[in-house]
Each structure stands twice: as structure tokens, then as C-alpha cells.
Design a protein around this motif. Structure first.
Motif, short mmCIF file in Angstrom:
data_model
loop_
_atom_site.label_atom_id
_atom_site.label_comp_id
_atom_site.label_asym_id
_atom_site.label_seq_id
_atom_site.Cartn_x
_atom_site.Cartn_y
_atom_site.Cartn_z
N LEU A 1 1.40 18.75 112.66
CA LEU A 1 1.24 18.77 111.21
C LEU A 1 2.55 18.46 110.51
CD1 LEU A 1 -0.99 21.97 110.72
CD2 LEU A 1 -1.72 19.60 111.06
N LEU B 1 2.41 22.86 106.47
CA LEU B 1 1.34 23.86 106.44
C LEU B 1 1.70 24.98 105.47
CD1 LEU B 1 -1.27 25.23 107.56
CD2 LEU B 1 0.19 26.30 109.29
N SER C 1 -7.44 20.26 104.93
CA SER C 1 -6.40 19.26 104.73
C SER C 1 -6.28 18.96 103.24
CB SER C 1 -6.74 17.98 105.50
OG SER C 1 -7.88 17.36 104.94
N TYR D 1 -2.97 21.99 104.61
CA TYR D 1 -1.94 21.29 105.38
C TYR D 1 -1.92 19.80 105.05
CZ TYR D 1 -5.72 19.58 108.35
OH TYR D 1 -6.87 18.96 108.80
#
Length: 289
Positions: A127, A130, A144, A189
Motif C-alpha cells: 500500500l 493507510l 480504497s 488506503y
């Protein structure tokens, strides 16, 4: 026998010889430094290039894994985790689809459940950013930024309510009915996949009725200890699992070929540098064959 102390004479002769050939010596020293710099630079650029390619592949996949096994059984998961060639083996299951949020239709936003290994060792490192945490309570959801944007949420807040209609992906998908559910946002994220997706808790995954052995739903993400593997390695892993007819093992068979191409190019550059350095040293020092 008379002892002759000629150290002073040797030092004086050496100093005179060095001073007489000062320019040539300085150029030779510079050539050695330049050759060393080029060798270190080529090796460094090659390593950095390969690391960049590997990092890009991980970011684009959204997970750090080498091999993917579809519809894994619990026995196969244990086999993978006890294997000497496997570093991590995490389970990922697509368990539901969000159809709409607050009466806003969505383009089949997929919801996944990840076990601890898959999230902590394979997904989280890939990622970009986050905020919040992976869902722990039944009604929590991690989305997301792309998914939130599709819902019309531009300024998400941890704990905010998201009223949605979802379809559970059970083994009998044709009989699954859509259900209303009120989620709480546990986090959001940003990644580089550009996919609109979400992650749910273990408790929510269980109420959907989805299973990791359902066709096309569950996958086992496998990270190998050795980053470079051949078709022979994949074949041995396939035999280790004993796949059923509907299962498949997905792997990047070209990774070792790409790596070898990079090594060949670097080796060629290093050979050119060595040959050039040797020819230059030979001409400056007056060596003749």
C-alpha cells in the motif's frame, strides 16, 4: 663482506623517476579511479533497476507474492506454510459485492477477506498509504480511496456510517439475494492498482457464506524465499499441492528470463570497462605483447 646502505639511493632514484613521469602517473591513477567508479556505478545501477522493477510489480499487483493458487483447501494451505521454499502463504477470499451505497449505484465493488498473513506480510507492504486499521468488528470495512470516490465520499472519516446493499458470493451465487447492511469505516488506503475494492472482517466474511474453496473466489498468495524461480520450481510446487481439475497455479514464468537479460547486459558493460581499462593501462605503462 661490506654492508652497503643503499636505501637512500633507491628512494632518491624512485622519486626522480616518479617526478620525471609525473603526468603519466597522474593519468594512470585517474584512469584507475575512473574505471573503479564506472564498475561500481554499473553494478549499482543494475541493482537499483532490478529493485525498481520488482517494487513496481508489487505496487501494481497491490500485493507482494510470487505464485497464486486458486481455491486452496486447508490442507494445501498447511502444506505451503510448512514448505522449505515458501516464505509466506496468505489466504484471500472474494466474499461479497457492494451493489450500491446510499442509493448510489456502484460498478460491482468487490469485497475481500484476508487472513493475518496475507494482510500483514503481503498486502500492507504494497500500500502507498493507510489511514485506520484492517476491520476487526463485523460491521467494519476498509475501503480504497477509489472506492470512496465512486461512492461520492471525498472526505472520509474513521467510524463514519456507510449504508450499503451487498450481494454475498456464496457457493450458489445464483440463489444469493442482495441484503442491506450498515458498515462503519475502519480505514481507507491508497495504492497503485487503481482498483475500487474493500476489505471486511473475519466475522462478516463468515456471514456471507463464501468459502476459500469456492470456484474463482478464494486464492492462496505464495511468497517464495528465493525471488528467482524456474519452471522446474513451479512444477515441483504444483506436484506438492496435488491440484484438482478446477484449480490453477499462476506464476510469472518470465521473471528468471528478465533477470538473466539484465545480468547479461551488466556483464557486457563490465567486460567493456575491463577491456578499456586494461588497454589504457597497457599503453600508458608501455607493455608490449
Amino acid at each position: 663482506m661490506i654492508k652497503v646502505d643503499n636505501q637512500k639511493i633507491v628512494r632518491r632514484v624512485a622519486r626522480q623517476t616518479y617526478c620525471a613521469n609525473l603526468k603519466r602517473n597522474l593519468m594512470t591513477i585517474f584512469a584507475i579511479i575512473l574505471t573503479t567508479f564506472l564498475i561500481v556505478s554499473v553494478i549499482g545501477i543494475g541493482i537499483a533497476y532490478w529493485q525498481m522493477i520488482s517494487e513496481r510489480q508489487i505496487k501494481m499487483n497491490g500485493m507482494d507474492f510470487d505464485i497464486e493458487l486458486s481455491e486452496p483447501t486447508r490442507k494445501q494451505v498447511e502444506i505451503a506454510r510448512n514448505s522449505d521454499v515458501v516464505k509466506y502463504a496468505g489466504v484471500c477470499v472474494k466474499c461479497a459485492i457492494l451493489d450500491s451505497v446510499d442509493d448510489k449505484k456502484l460498478s460491482k465493488l468487490q469485497l475481500f477477506w484476508l487472513d493475518d498473513t496475507c494482510w500483514n506480510k503481503q498486502c500492507f507492504p504494497a500500500l502507498d498509504h493507510l489511514t485506520g486499521n484492517y476491520p476487526k468488528q463485523e460491521d467494519e470495512i476498509l475501503l480504497s480511496v477509489e472506492a470512496l470516490r465512486d461512492m461520492g465520499i471525498s472526505e472520509p472519516e474513521i467510524g463514519m456510517s456507510i449504508d450499503a446493499i451487498y450481494t454475498p458470493l456464496t457457493g450458489e451465487q445464483s440463489d444469493a439475494a442482495s441484503e442491506s447492511y450498515s458498515f462503519r469505516l475502519s480505514g481507507y488506503y491508497t495504492d497503485f492498482t487503481g482498483n475500487s475494492r474493500g476489505y471486511v472482517s473475519d466475522e462478516f466474511y463468515k456471514i456471507t457464506g463464501a468459502r476459500q474453496t469456492d470456484f474463482t473466489q478464494g486464492t492462496l498468495k505464495i511468497t517464495l524465499k528465493q525471488k528467482f524461480y524456474s519452471e522446474k520450481t513451479i512444477t515441483s510446487i504444483r506436484e506438492m499441492f496435488g491440484l484438482t481439475n478446477q484449480q490453477y497455479l499462476s506464476a510469472d514464468y518470465d521473471s528468471i528470463r528478465r533477470f538473466m537479460k539484465t545480468v547479461v547486459v551488466l556483464a557486457g558493460l563490465l567486460v567493456l570497462i575491463f577491456v578499456s581499462g586494461y588497454a589504457d593501462a597497457k599503453s600508458r605503462l608501455g607493455f608490449h605483447s
